[in-house]
Design a protein around this motif. Sequence first.
Motif, PDB file in Angstrom:
ATOM      1  N   ASP A 115      37.025  23.629  10.767  1.00 17.61           N
ATOM      2  CA  ASP A 115      35.781  22.886  10.544  1.00 17.61           C
ATOM      3  C   ASP A 115      35.546  21.880  11.664  1.00 17.61           C
ATOM      4  O   ASP A 115      34.414  21.697  12.133  1.00 17.61           O
ATOM      5  CB  ASP A 115      35.839  22.154   9.204  1.00 17.61           C
ATOM      6  CG  ASP A 115      35.743  23.094   8.011  1.00 17.61           C
ATOM      7  OD1 ASP A 115      35.300  24.256   8.207  1.00 17.61           O
ATOM      8  OD2 ASP A 115      36.104  22.679   6.889  1.00 17.61           O
ATOM      9  N   LEU A 116      36.620  21.210  12.082  1.00 14.94           N
ATOM     10  CA  LEU A 116      36.514  20.221  13.160  1.00 14.94           C
ATOM     11  C   LEU A 116      35.976  20.857  14.433  1.00 14.94           C
ATOM     12  O   LEU A 116      35.003  20.367  15.037  1.00 14.94           O
ATOM     13  CB  LEU A 116      37.892  19.609  13.409  1.00 14.94           C
ATOM     14  CG  LEU A 116      37.982  18.642  14.595  1.00 14.94           C
ATOM     15  CD1 LEU A 116      37.507  17.263  14.174  1.00 14.94           C
ATOM     16  CD2 LEU A 116      39.415  18.554  15.129  1.00 14.94           C
ATOM     17  N   HIS A 121      31.378  22.393  18.413  1.00 20.72           N
ATOM     18  CA  HIS A 121      30.459  23.395  18.964  1.00 20.72           C
ATOM     19  C   HIS A 121      29.029  23.163  18.455  1.00 20.72           C
ATOM     20  O   HIS A 121      28.074  23.185  19.239  1.00 20.72           O
ATOM     21  CB  HIS A 121      30.926  24.795  18.579  1.00 20.72           C
ATOM     22  CG  HIS A 121      32.254  25.178  19.167  1.00 20.72           C
ATOM     23  ND1 HIS A 121      32.735  24.641  20.339  1.00 20.72           N
ATOM     24  CD2 HIS A 121      33.215  26.051  18.733  1.00 20.72           C
ATOM     25  CE1 HIS A 121      33.923  25.163  20.616  1.00 20.72           C
ATOM     26  NE2 HIS A 121      34.229  26.013  19.657  1.00 20.72           N
ATOM     27  N   ASN A 122      28.882  22.945  17.155  1.00 17.29           N
ATOM     28  CA  ASN A 122      27.549  22.829  16.562  1.00 17.29           C
ATOM     29  C   ASN A 122      26.792  21.603  17.052  1.00 17.29           C
ATOM     30  O   ASN A 122      25.560  21.640  17.162  1.00 17.29           O
ATOM     31  CB  ASN A 122      27.656  22.789  15.031  1.00 17.29           C
ATOM     32  CG  ASN A 122      28.153  24.094  14.444  1.00 17.29           C
ATOM     33  OD1 ASN A 122      28.005  25.155  15.058  1.00 17.29           O
ATOM     34  ND2 ASN A 122      28.761  24.039  13.263  1.00 17.29           N
ATOM     35  N   TYR A 123      27.516  20.532  17.340  1.00 14.13           N
ATOM     36  CA  TYR A 123      26.871  19.315  17.814  1.00 14.13           C
ATOM     37  C   TYR A 123      26.767  19.259  19.345  1.00 14.13           C
ATOM     38  O   TYR A 123      26.319  18.256  19.904  1.00 14.13           O
ATOM     39  CB  TYR A 123      27.612  18.080  17.309  1.00 14.13           C
ATOM     40  CG  TYR A 123      27.353  17.773  15.852  1.00 14.13           C
ATOM     41  CD1 TYR A 123      26.169  17.154  15.457  1.00 14.13           C
ATOM     42  CD2 TYR A 123      28.287  18.106  14.872  1.00 14.13           C
ATOM     43  CE1 TYR A 123      25.938  16.865  14.116  1.00 14.13           C
ATOM     44  CE2 TYR A 123      28.061  17.826  13.536  1.00 14.13           C
ATOM     45  CZ  TYR A 123      26.874  17.203  13.157  1.00 14.13           C
ATOM     46  OH  TYR A 123      26.629  16.927  11.828  1.00 14.13           O
ATOM     47  N   GLY A 124      27.182  20.330  20.011  1.00 16.19           N
ATOM     48  CA  GLY A 124      27.053  20.379  21.466  1.00 16.19           C
ATOM     49  C   GLY A 124      27.953  19.415  22.196  1.00 16.19           C
ATOM     50  O   GLY A 124      27.556  18.844  23.218  1.00 16.19           O
ATOM     51  N   ILE A 125      29.183  19.241  21.696  1.00 16.19           N
ATOM     52  CA  ILE A 125      30.139  18.321  22.320  1.00 16.19           C
ATOM     53  C   ILE A 125      31.268  19.140  22.923  1.00 16.19           C
ATOM     54  O   ILE A 125      31.980  19.851  22.208  1.00 16.19           O
ATOM     55  CB  ILE A 125      30.693  17.326  21.283  1.00 16.19           C
ATOM     56  CG1 ILE A 125      29.550  16.543  20.650  1.00 16.19           C
ATOM     57  CG2 ILE A 125      31.706  16.390  21.935  1.00 16.19           C
ATOM     58  CD1 ILE A 125      29.977  15.680  19.486  1.00 16.19           C
ATOM     59  N   PRO A 126      31.464  19.088  24.224  1.00 15.45           N
ATOM     60  CA  PRO A 126      32.535  19.871  24.853  1.00 15.45           C
ATOM     61  C   PRO A 126      33.918  19.398  24.425  1.00 15.45           C
ATOM     62  O   PRO A 126      34.116  18.238  24.060  1.00 15.45           O
ATOM     63  CB  PRO A 126      32.299  19.664  26.353  1.00 15.45           C
ATOM     64  CG  PRO A 126      31.391  18.513  26.484  1.00 15.45           C
ATOM     65  CD  PRO A 126      30.684  18.317  25.192  1.00 15.45           C
ATOM     66  N   LEU A 127      34.879  20.317  24.477  1.00 14.13           N
ATOM     67  CA  LEU A 127      36.248  20.026  24.065  1.00 14.13           C
ATOM     68  C   LEU A 127      37.191  20.949  24.817  1.00 14.13           C
ATOM     69  O   LEU A 127      36.895  22.132  24.989  1.00 14.13           O
ATOM     70  CB  LEU A 127      36.397  20.246  22.550  1.00 14.13           C
ATOM     71  CG  LEU A 127      37.769  19.954  21.922  1.00 14.13           C
ATOM     72  CD1 LEU A 127      38.090  18.473  21.996  1.00 14.13           C
ATOM     73  CD2 LEU A 127      37.802  20.437  20.468  1.00 14.13           C
ATOM     74  N   ASP A 128      38.321  20.412  25.271  1.00 14.35           N
ATOM     75  CA  ASP A 128      39.306  21.195  26.003  1.00 14.35           C
ATOM     76  C   ASP A 128      40.654  21.292  25.324  1.00 14.35           C
ATOM     77  O   ASP A 128      41.293  22.340  25.355  1.00 14.35           O
ATOM     78  CB  ASP A 128      39.499  20.616  27.416  1.00 14.35           C
ATOM     79  CG  ASP A 128      38.587  21.262  28.432  1.00 14.35           C
ATOM     80  OD1 ASP A 128      38.944  22.336  28.932  1.00 14.35           O
ATOM     81  OD2 ASP A 128      37.511  20.699  28.701  1.00 14.35           O
TER      82      ASP A 128
END
Length: 841
Positions: free
Chosen positions: A242-243, A248-255
């Motif tokens: 869910d996290l 992804h849904n809020y358009g926030i990049p993550l590595d």
Amino acid sequence: MRNLHVFYLSILAMLFFVQPASAQKNVAYQDGQVRISLITDGIVRLEFVPDGKFVDNRSFAASERNYPAVDFKVKQGSKEVTITTSSMVVRYKRNTGRFSKENLQITSPKKFQTSSFSWYPGLKDTQNLKGTYWTLDDFNGNVNRQTGEVLPIEDGLLSKSGWTLIDDSQSYLFDNSDWPWVMERPEFGKTQDLYFMAYGHQYKKALKDFTQFAGKVPLPPRFAFGYWWSRWWSYSDNELRDLVDNFHNYGIPLDVLVVDMDWHYSLPPRGSWTGYTWNRWLFPNPKGFIQWVKSNDLKLTFNLHPREGVKTYEKHWPEMSQWMGIDTLLHKDIKWETGNKHFVEGWINTQLRPMEKSGVDFWWLDWQDQVYDSIMPRLNCTWWINYFMFTDMQRNRTTRPLLYHRWGGLGNHRYQIGFSGDHVCSWKSLDYQPYFNATASNVLYGYWSHDLGGFYGSKMDPELHIRWLQFGLFSAIFRTHSTKAYNFNKEPWSFEQKYFKIIRDIVNERYAWSPYIYTMARKDYETAVSLCRPMYYDYPENQEAYEEKNEYMFGDNLLVYPITAPMKDGKSVKQVWLPAGNDWYELTSGTLLKGGQRVERSFHLDEMPAYLKAGSIIPMYGKVKNLNRNDEPVIVTIAPDSKQKSVNEFTLYEDNGNDKNYATEFATTNLKAEKNDNQLKVTIAARQGSYQNMPANRKFSVKVLCSAVPADVIVDGKKCEWHYEGNELTLYIDIPETDCAKKKVVTISYPQDSPVITDGLLGQIHRMVQNVSGLKQVNARIKVIEGIGMLESTGRAITYNPEDFNSRIALFRNYYQQLPQLLKDQGLKHDAIDDFLLKTY
């Protein structure tokens, strides 16, 4: 136990026999007990050994023995030898044995006019510029919340005195096995092994010189400069899915997905603080979970607290027991032994390797216990864990080694990234961290990762959190983390909308700066100058560079001064020192400011003090998902310059991103901006070099900050379309050619009557858009009058009709001067007018 005895007997054997790793180079003087060698023109090694058996084995701090050639002169007198380089003069009374005040002196050359020195053994340095400390655990700012102790930050490699002495006499050595291991120093306690650094105020040179005997700062993989999500929380497989979906849904990049200790069983009788067995109550199918993480293009790291060794309830305890030669029928726990090579090899191979093969990218080590090993009393456990974890990755993986742990002492710059520990969520902690980051560069430990937003807290303060993220934006590593508290949530979407937008913009801005950050990280590898470095590196003769402890350079081009105190009346006011030698472009307001002055500047919550050197070229990204791709489009961003004629350059660096061959396999692209009166020429040179999986093509564009609307744009000899974004006062030009092997030239011509807009107009437009919108939140039925409406819509109008640029700007300025009267005409009451103006100016 038999293996333990073999291990320690081998250590004792090494006490009496040291096979040199390599012959010492640049020996300027040697007698029966003393050897003096030059490492660079600014570093001399001074050795005293009573038995005449000089040590060439590598030590923890001095990992290199193959020195470059040095230009030096030796004058042999009947009683004294004099060794001269361009940075120092060494005088030693021959054949007088152990170094002392009576027989050794080192002095500075005439060129060190503002930092001359005369040193002798025993002289104390009172002007050291400090280094770092192993952890910020439990600290509120620089004061421990439990004990009241002030953080005992260690001395660093640099001093205003112009010299530094490193006494390596107490250090352990490396043996010469295939995987070098710790060994005692021959005749320990009787020898001297000193490194004297002479540099004056040439601080950058001193750091580079240090790496000639201490080794380079490795280049972390590119993904390490993206967003790391971390929280001490009993996440389940479902919750982590869910996290990530929300990112992804809020358009926030993550590595990087960091999974804290609850991935393993932690409740007796199946687990504890230490653990290596998946908690299948939360993760019913570990393989399936890891496959899902990889399908989302994320890197994965798990927390380890190794202090308790390997307990009998661990899944792979039988393999470890067999490895150690312990009968499994005895059902015996295996204690942790930092210095035992046989134990460490077994621990890695039986407990960690299976998970690494399943997809764990690197480990978050969290050693919080005894400082020194129980058998080898001077072996710092943190230092040694860093060493063997990092070098194991070097030896056994094709990907770039990466570690996430605390600072263990001098020499640990070779094994990064640093975890600064669990500090208090407070303005004091935020206020201390810019200084802590900057001084860490004085020991080359430039990759500290802080718990952005603080760890210990009970209630989220959005203002403090945003200011902390702004600091993180221009820090080496961008990672949030927090304790287990139900209302201490840092998920960006957990904040109300006005704060969420700022937080998301900060994260996206971090990714936009990635090409610049990665290029500067490469420069750290080559030059030993960290991303976050104190102002005195570049301005050593300015007292302000030492006084402004929270002001720092982020790479070569950007000056940053984070806001570390609450706002007053809706804004923060800072006195910013801008060094002479450059004009400085304030990113948030679009103001060009002269160097050589202190200026008072104000900032709203979505603004911060960040200043580009005028004319800087910054390679940037647009919107990206993460940092895993090699072919992302690059936006060549040009800062304004008040000079009529100027030339500025930047060399963009790229490589595979996560292989170990970056020392020789990489590529660079020279970027140049030439200003000549009303014309700006931007050249993107043909790429040089190569690396594995290098893309042949890349989309480039040019972005000119605080630009007027052009009269003409020519790209590679052809007239080209362009776009002007009025709310940003920014010109965008797409370049059709994508072949990286071809040069690209963009020529921008401006009308002679273009107005000057680098006077803060950008900030005025930005604030008017915000504040007029805010009026409607107070009074939804408000009917906006012409002047107020025109102030709010100027930028958008220019975007639609850039040919009206001059007239729209003139109209905006006219209305802006009349703003107090316009607000009265709008029908606002006195308090509302004051509030609006306070938020505007």
